[in-house]
Design an enzyme around this catalytic site. Sequence first.
Site, PDB file in Angstrom:
ATOM      1  N   SER A 162      95.833  53.467 -23.714  1.00 11.29           N
ATOM      2  CA  SER A 162      96.813  52.413 -23.460  1.00 11.29           C
ATOM      3  C   SER A 162      96.936  51.502 -24.690  1.00 11.29           C
ATOM      4  O   SER A 162      97.275  51.986 -25.770  1.00 11.29           O
ATOM      5  CB  SER A 162      96.433  51.635 -22.199  1.00 11.29           C
ATOM      6  OG  SER A 162      97.514  50.876 -21.721  1.00 11.29           O
ATOM      7  N   ASP A 260     102.858  58.202 -14.962  1.00  9.65           N
ATOM      8  CA  ASP A 260     102.737  56.991 -15.775  1.00  9.65           C
ATOM      9  C   ASP A 260     104.101  56.645 -16.363  1.00  9.65           C
ATOM     10  O   ASP A 260     104.731  57.497 -17.005  1.00  9.65           O
ATOM     11  CB  ASP A 260     101.720  57.241 -16.892  1.00  9.65           C
ATOM     12  CG  ASP A 260     101.511  56.046 -17.805  1.00  9.65           C
ATOM     13  OD1 ASP A 260     101.964  54.944 -17.453  1.00  9.65           O
ATOM     14  OD2 ASP A 260     100.885  56.244 -18.868  1.00  9.65           O
ATOM     15  N   HIS A 292      98.400  56.596 -15.169  1.00  6.80           N
ATOM     16  CA  HIS A 292      98.024  55.943 -16.424  1.00  6.80           C
ATOM     17  C   HIS A 292      96.502  55.946 -16.621  1.00  6.80           C
ATOM     18  O   HIS A 292      95.743  55.623 -15.716  1.00  6.80           O
ATOM     19  CB  HIS A 292      98.559  54.508 -16.394  1.00  6.80           C
ATOM     20  CG  HIS A 292      98.424  53.773 -17.684  1.00  6.80           C
ATOM     21  ND1 HIS A 292      98.966  54.236 -18.866  1.00  6.80           N
ATOM     22  CD2 HIS A 292      97.816  52.601 -17.980  1.00  6.80           C
ATOM     23  CE1 HIS A 292      98.694  53.372 -19.836  1.00  6.80           C
ATOM     24  NE2 HIS A 292      97.993  52.379 -19.323  1.00  6.80           N
TER      25      HIS A 292
END
Length: 318
Positions: A162, A260, A292
């Site tokens: 991320s 995601d 995610h």
Amino acid sequence: MSSSATSDDILHDFTPLLRHYKDGRIERLMGGAAVPPSLDPTTGVQSKDVQISPDLPISARLYLPKTAAAQATKVPLLFYFHGGGFLIESAFSSVYQKHLNLLTSAANVVAVSVEYRLAPENPLPAAFDDAWTAVNWAASDAADDWIKRHGDFGRVYLGGDSAGGNIAHNIALRFGRGNPAGMNLVGMFLNCPFFSGKDPIGDERSDTGVLGKIFTDKMWFYACPGLTGLDEAWVNPSADLKVLSGLKCGRVLVYTAGKDYLKDRGRQYTAAVAESGWGGEIEAVEVEEEGHVFSVLDPDGENSQKMFARVASFINRP
């Protein structure tokens, strides 16, 4: 009735991640509890904490696989950057402790999991500067003995999930402007990287809920008040192929997840790197049934185990 702010008045609401109150208080709503370093009984990986900067609160948790510890062998050196939208989480949390134990064991690397400063108390680019400080510290005489004895500077990798994937990408660009002494950046892997852009793409066009594009666009400007727009190259690498071509590594592995909303940015990034004139090799893996950063949130899952194995193969390929 007084017009002054009370302790419950919210200035910025990023639930479920964070609330920022008008009295200046920051309440982080997510993130694993901090745990101490340890000898992991499952993987045999050892960990310890080190202070990187005497002037700034920059530190790291180091991980040493049992094979290297037992034989004093040189293994690849991995710099890892945790996720959390630049706002939450920690290299010292239980979530990342387990993730790095498994990753270090699978890939047989010395890992430096960087505890960078978080926004909004430390607006971007603080996180990038801290990451670069950690890399240069590892190349200096002040580096920890685990790095000096066991880390192979000829096989350096970057990784992150991320926001940490964004950091890894931007640190690879800094390598292109000058390598720390003796380090050879071979490659990097990005797990559901956090990129954006002014114009919505793919599923972003219809995703307006929590953690969708409208929400995360606000996060970008909150984490970096000096941001001029979402097409700045460090936010949207695909916006400037000339900058993107400056990646200083030979291999890139990008993971995306089918559930995601960031998957379209990961796909766009992969295509842009391939088109940029960069001379390396890029691999893309999309796990359709996952969300995610699934390997961080569910490291024991079957797809997570496959991912660890794939990353290990990527790092240890001749």
